[in-house]
Write an enzyme that holds these catalytic residues in place. Structure first.
Site, PDB file in Angstrom:
ATOM      1  N   ARG A  73       4.385   6.428  -0.487  1.00 17.38           N
ATOM      2  CA  ARG A  73       4.805   6.838   0.860  1.00 17.38           C
ATOM      3  C   ARG A  73       6.121   6.156   1.192  1.00 17.38           C
ATOM      4  O   ARG A  73       6.165   5.089   1.806  1.00 17.38           O
ATOM      5  CB  ARG A  73       3.717   6.469   1.871  1.00 17.38           C
ATOM      6  N   ARG A  88       0.838  -1.199   0.000  1.00 21.79           N
ATOM      7  CA  ARG A  88       0.000   0.000   0.000  1.00 21.79           C
ATOM      8  C   ARG A  88       0.876   1.253   0.000  1.00 21.79           C
ATOM      9  O   ARG A  88       0.580   2.223  -0.697  1.00 21.79           O
ATOM     10  CB  ARG A  88      -0.917   0.003   1.228  1.00 21.79           C
TER      11      ARG A  88
END
Length: 202
Positions: A139, A133
């Site tokens: 990120r 994810r």
């Protein structure tokens, strides 16, 4: 908190186990509000309530909100009309003092917790899920080490609380891996084992 037949639930689970998603689903299915401490903090700060002003001052100073103030916020939220027929707490209690406060608060109304839904999942699978994810969302700071650290913090903080509620026979372990519907069906089955069933409107 006037309905002794309403479901009074907690949901706990490690970061990445889909706790927030399942909390929303449980709230809709069982006709009870999902109450997150983070949401309560934000709502009180946004609305500039007396409690919110105190929370904002603490957060602006970079400090943690003390148990006493968190307890006040929870007491205020559980006194609101939509929580009279039951509730689902997410993110509270986090400490032994908060557990004791919640016990006392419910007992003062002749009530007690109905069940604690504990989402469990293989740690390595959760780490892999969160790592993917993070890559998808760009990120780069969400490294495997950071993810594992959050898992450690969760275990350290939540372990004693789960042990306490397990000693009371309240904990329902649910496999948190799978699709949202698969996990949701497992939660429904676990709650049904305690005779907690969806509302007719759900």
């Amino acid at each position: 908190m006037t309905n002794p037949d309403g479901a009074r639930l907690l949901i706990v689970g490690p970061p990445g186990a889909g706790k927030g998603t399942q909390a929303v689903r449980i709230a809709e299915t069982y006709g009870i509000p999902a109450i997150s401490t983070g949401d309560i903090f934000r709502a009180n700060v946004r609305d500039e309530t007396p409690l919110g002003v105190r929370v904002k001052a603490i957060l602006d100073a970079g400090d943690y909100v003390p148990d006493s103030l968190t307890n006040e916020l929870i007491q205020d939220r559980l006194a609101q009309p939509d929580a009279q027929g039951g509730f689902l707490l997410d993110g509270y209690p986090r400490t032994a003092d908060q557990v004791a406060f919640l016990d006392t608060l419910l007992d003062s109304h002749g009530l007690a917790l109905t069940a604690v839904v504990q989402l469990v999942a293989d740690r390595d699978e959760i780490v892999e899920r969160l790592r993917k994810r993070a890559v998808e969302q760009g990120r780069s700071d969400d490294t495997e080490d950071a993810i594992r650290h959050r898992q450690d913090v969760y275990l350290r903080e939540t372990g004693p609380l789960i042990d306490e509620y397990a000693s009371r026979g309240l904990v329902l372990e649910v496999d948190g891996l799978g699709s949202i519907d698969e996990v949701g069906d497992r939660i429904d089955a676990a709650l049904a084992s305690r005779d907690i069933r969806p509302t007719a409107a759900a």
